[in-house]
Write a protein that holds these residues in place. Structure first.
Motif, mmCIF file in Angstrom:
data_model
loop_
_atom_site.group_PDB
_atom_site.id
_atom_site.type_symbol
_atom_site.label_atom_id
_atom_site.label_comp_id
_atom_site.label_asym_id
_atom_site.label_seq_id
_atom_site.Cartn_x
_atom_site.Cartn_y
_atom_site.Cartn_z
ATOM 1 N N ALA A 1 0.852 -1.190 0.000
ATOM 2 C CA ALA A 1 0.000 0.000 0.000
ATOM 3 C C ALA A 1 0.885 1.237 0.000
ATOM 4 C CB ALA A 1 -0.921 0.002 1.212
ATOM 5 N N THR B 1 1.017 7.878 -3.455
ATOM 6 C CA THR B 1 1.655 8.441 -4.645
ATOM 7 C C THR B 1 1.525 9.953 -4.689
ATOM 8 O OG1 THR B 1 -0.354 8.062 -5.953
ATOM 9 C CG2 THR B 1 1.337 6.334 -5.987
ATOM 10 N N ARG C 1 -4.373 8.962 -0.571
ATOM 11 C CA ARG C 1 -4.812 7.760 0.119
ATOM 12 C C ARG C 1 -3.935 6.604 -0.306
ATOM 13 N NH1 ARG C 1 -10.818 6.499 -1.249
ATOM 14 N NH2 ARG C 1 -10.264 4.337 -0.858
ATOM 15 N N TYR C 2 -3.844 5.615 0.555
ATOM 16 C CA TYR C 2 -3.020 4.446 0.264
ATOM 17 C C TYR C 2 -3.686 3.580 -0.801
ATOM 18 C CZ TYR C 2 -0.101 5.606 4.267
ATOM 19 O OH TYR C 2 0.758 6.245 5.128
ATOM 20 N N GLU C 3 -2.902 3.233 -1.823
ATOM 21 C CA GLU C 3 -3.369 2.378 -2.906
ATOM 22 C C GLU C 3 -2.451 1.164 -3.007
ATOM 23 O OE1 GLU C 3 -3.927 4.593 -6.600
ATOM 24 O OE2 GLU C 3 -3.683 6.427 -5.436
ATOM 25 N N VAL D 1 -0.380 -1.492 -4.864
ATOM 26 C CA VAL D 1 0.298 -1.616 -6.156
ATOM 27 C C VAL D 1 1.309 -2.752 -6.078
ATOM 28 C CG1 VAL D 1 0.024 0.849 -6.651
ATOM 29 C CG2 VAL D 1 2.107 0.031 -5.523
ATOM 30 N N ASP E 1 -6.024 -5.312 0.585
ATOM 31 C CA ASP E 1 -6.786 -4.548 -0.401
ATOM 32 C C ASP E 1 -7.808 -3.612 0.246
ATOM 33 O OD1 ASP E 1 -5.596 -5.530 -2.774
ATOM 34 O OD2 ASP E 1 -6.723 -7.398 -2.556
ATOM 35 N N ALA F 1 -7.551 1.203 2.534
ATOM 36 C CA ALA F 1 -8.202 2.523 2.506
ATOM 37 C C ALA F 1 -9.413 2.551 3.427
ATOM 38 C CB ALA F 1 -8.602 2.883 1.072
#
Length: 373
Positions: free
Chosen positions: A6, A9, A14-16, A18, A350, A353
């Motif tokens: 997480a 960017t 918010r944390y995504e 990838v 996942d 967020a």
């Protein structure tokens, strides 16, 4: 190798989740397969920009535990299969602070804000599409696999569940230590804890364990106040003014012996309220973080001087993590410390967020990411 993690960017952001590249460990490093990570307000401070990140993109997470999967060449003290908890503040074991029992103030911590290797602010172990990615506190526990310095890892008894153990990497030690080390709570004293989330709840149980005669938990969220009573608080009230009045009724008008400020986003107003809540020669311990550029507080200097009150900061509970993390886990094994009861909600990576949405909404004492869910 590849790993999922997480990442921020942009800030605010918010944390995504990838896909990242994670380097093999070098000398003095280990790669860890994560089992669990706590969702802490400090990670949210990075996302909001309250505490500026040294590097964007940034892989978040600083409270976690896992299993050593690879050991760097010539690295002693660790072996594949070891169970470890991360200390979000590294400990070199050699500087003045480590040598005098103040590992939480280790000189390596000066590099925390770079989100890079301690010794080299241009050196990183994670990358995204060829671009270096910073690691929150040098560990990034929101990754399935992460490569870290051995200065950030503490070996633990493998019989202890890793979801339980991970909580000692930040929240437990920070809160418990704020009461026991920072405030120096003694039997019979009256203690106020402002904010009883993942940090404050452990200040509550630390103060109770130290023998406080009254522990007043302050939080606007009713569920948190009720939980605090289960962890040793004697009273739960929604605001600090009510807590201050209550402390005075319990102390012949004097005020609390100590007030611990563990609000999610601390302001100068919070600190001023805490200082006013304590008696003469009382102690205000500030644990939570706020907007990094804040320079002013609502504090009466006359009261501070004439009443000899003390304001103290407390980083990681003023602890020595290589000793205190195993000690806290032994206390849990002996039934003297509650850990699994701290976990309100368990999330998949996942769902990170949503975990932060729940944190901001006051729904969790501690949200936990489990990597095998």
């Amino acid at each position: 190798m590849k790993t999922r993690g997480a990442v921020l960017t942009q800030v605010p952001g918010r944390y995504e989740v990838v896909e990242l590249d994670v380097d093999d460990p070098r000398h003095g490093e280990i790669r860890v397969r994560m089992a669990a990570s706590g969702i802490c307000h400090s990670d949210d401070h990075q996302a909001t920009g309250d505490v500026p990140a040294g590097r964007i993109p940034l892989a978040g997470g600083h409270e976690g535990a896992g299993v050593v999967e690879a050991v760097g060449p010539g690295t002693g003290g660790f072996a594949e299969g070891d169970h470890v908890v991360f200390s979000f503040v590294p400990a070199c074991g050699r500087c003045r602070w480590c040598a005098t029992g103040h590992q939480n103030l280790c000189d390596l911590g000066a590099s925390l804000g770079t989100n890079a290797r301690w010794e080299d602010p241009t050196s990183f172990r994670l990358s995204l599409d060829g671009e270096p990615v910073g690691q929150m506190c040098g560990v990034s526990t929101f990754c399935e696999y992460t490569t870290v310095s051995t200065a950030s890892a503490v070996r633990i008894d493998p019989s202890i569940p890793l979801d339980v153990a991970c909580l000692t990497g930040c929240g437990v030690g920070t809160g418990w230590g704020a009461a026991v080390n920072g405030a120096g709570v003694r039997p019979g004293q009256v203690v106020i804890v402002m904010g009883v989330g993942g940090i404050g709840i452990n200040a509550v149980q630390g103060a109770a364990r130290a023998g406080a005669g009254a522990v007043i938990a302050v939080d606007p969220v009713a569920f948190k106040r009720t939980t605090a009573l289960e962890f040793g608080a004697t009273h739960g009230v929604p605001d600090i003014r009510e807590a201050t009045d209550l402390a005075r009724t319990l102390t012949n008008g004097q005020g609390a012996d100590a007030t611990i400020v563990s609000v999610g986003v601390v302001t100068g107003e919070h600190v001023g309220q805490a200082v006013r809540s304590v008696r003469k020669a009382g102690t205000c311990v500030v644990v939570g973080l706020g907007e990094a550029r804040t320079r002013e507080g609502d504090i009466s200097l006359t009261e501070l001087v004439l009443f000899e009150k003390t304001i103290k900061g407390s980083l990681f509970g003023s602890s020595a993590p290589t000793a205190d993390i195993p000690a806290q886990l032994r206390a849990w094994q002996a039934g003297e410390l509650r850990l699994e009861e701290l976990i309100t909600t368990r999330y998949r990576l996942d769902d990170v967020a949503r975990g932060f949405e729940d944190l901001r909404a006051g729904k969790n004492i501690r949200g936990l990411i489990e990597f095998d869910r």
